[in-house]
Scaffold this active site. Structure first.
Site, PDB file in Angstrom:
ATOM      1  N   ILE A  91      -3.499  -3.473  -8.159  1.00 60.30           N
ATOM      2  CA  ILE A  91      -3.685  -4.560  -7.203  1.00 60.30           C
ATOM      3  C   ILE A  91      -4.575  -4.107  -6.050  1.00 60.30           C
ATOM      4  CG2 ILE A  91      -2.501  -6.133  -5.620  1.00 60.30           C
ATOM      5  CD1 ILE A  91       0.085  -5.469  -7.330  1.00 60.30           C
ATOM      6  N   CYS A  92      -5.516  -4.960  -5.671  1.00 60.59           N
ATOM      7  CA  CYS A  92      -6.341  -4.718  -4.492  1.00 60.59           C
ATOM      8  C   CYS A  92      -5.827  -5.639  -3.391  1.00 60.59           C
ATOM      9  CB  CYS A  92      -7.810  -5.000  -4.793  1.00 60.59           C
ATOM     10  SG  CYS A  92      -8.892  -4.670  -3.389  1.00 60.59           S
ATOM     11  N   LEU A  93      -5.000  -5.096  -2.515  1.00 61.84           N
ATOM     12  CA  LEU A  93      -4.425  -5.851  -1.401  1.00 61.84           C
ATOM     13  C   LEU A  93      -4.287  -4.897  -0.232  1.00 61.84           C
ATOM     14  CD1 LEU A  93      -3.160  -8.533  -0.402  1.00 61.84           C
ATOM     15  CD2 LEU A  93      -0.966  -7.691  -1.241  1.00 61.84           C
TER      16      LEU A  93
END
Length: 199
Positions: A91-93
């Site tokens: 995840i890119c968060l």
């Protein structure tokens, strides 16, 4: 695991279980075994998105340095989203990286991931192929994301045209998920998918 981290996780675990969102089946968390360092999260796909009606499972690993460092979270359920790897579930968060603050909780993480499903950030992608489709052919992105939600996350409504193309590749000896990935990344162009798979 440091005592402070264990106490904090136990408290946050109860916070999620007792939350309004958990009562509405929008988020949930459970232990994997009896170790508070390994959790399984669950989020419902938000309404008015291609993920509506889906249930996504997450792997949550809590570091010993929690809450000063964020938990490691990834999607176990396959998903078609610019900020989530369609291959690994990474995840890119920002809050799971450099924007984490010790005041954040497991509930914050689950709700932030649910919000990410409703508001993708294609200019900061984890999956460049998905981001390109999102930006260049948004209608097809929505159809593809909904189809992935149907195949992997329990959404009842499928797409018969997509199903037929996947089945056709399977008849050629290609595995179902491999066929799905090839077709999705080739904008459901059968010739391009075949070339990608067999060249």
């Amino acid at each position: 695991m440091a005592n402070i981290a264990i106490q904090r996780i136990k408290r946050e675990f109860k916070e999620v279980i007792k939350s309004d969102e958990a009562q509405k089946c929008a988020i949930n968390v459970e232990l994997v075994g009896d170790d508070y360092r390994e959790l399984r999260g669950e989020i419902a796909g938000p309404p008015d998105t291609p993920y509506e009606g889906a249930t996504f499972h997450l792997e949550i690993k809590v570091p010993e340095t929690y809450p000063f460092n964020p938990p490691k979270v990834k999607f176990v359920t396959k998903i078609w989203h610019p900020n989530i790897s369609s291959v690994t579930g990474a995840i890119c968060l920002d809050i799971l990286k450099d924007q984490w603050a010790a005041a954040m909780t497991l509930r914050t993480v689950l709700l932030s991931l649910q919000a990410l499903l409703a508001a993708a950030e294609p200019d900061d992608p984890q999956d460049a192929v998905v981001a390109r489709q999102f930006k260049e052919n948004h209608a097809l992105f929505l159809q593809t994301a909904q189809y992935w939600s149907h195949v992997h996350a329990g959404v009842p409504k499928g797409n018969s045209e997509f199903s037929n193309k996947v089945r056709c590749l399977m008849d050629m000896g290609v595995g179902e998920h491999q066929a799905l990935v090839a077709l999705s990344s080739c904008n459901w162009d059968m010739d391009r998918a075949i070339e990608q798979l067999f060249s």
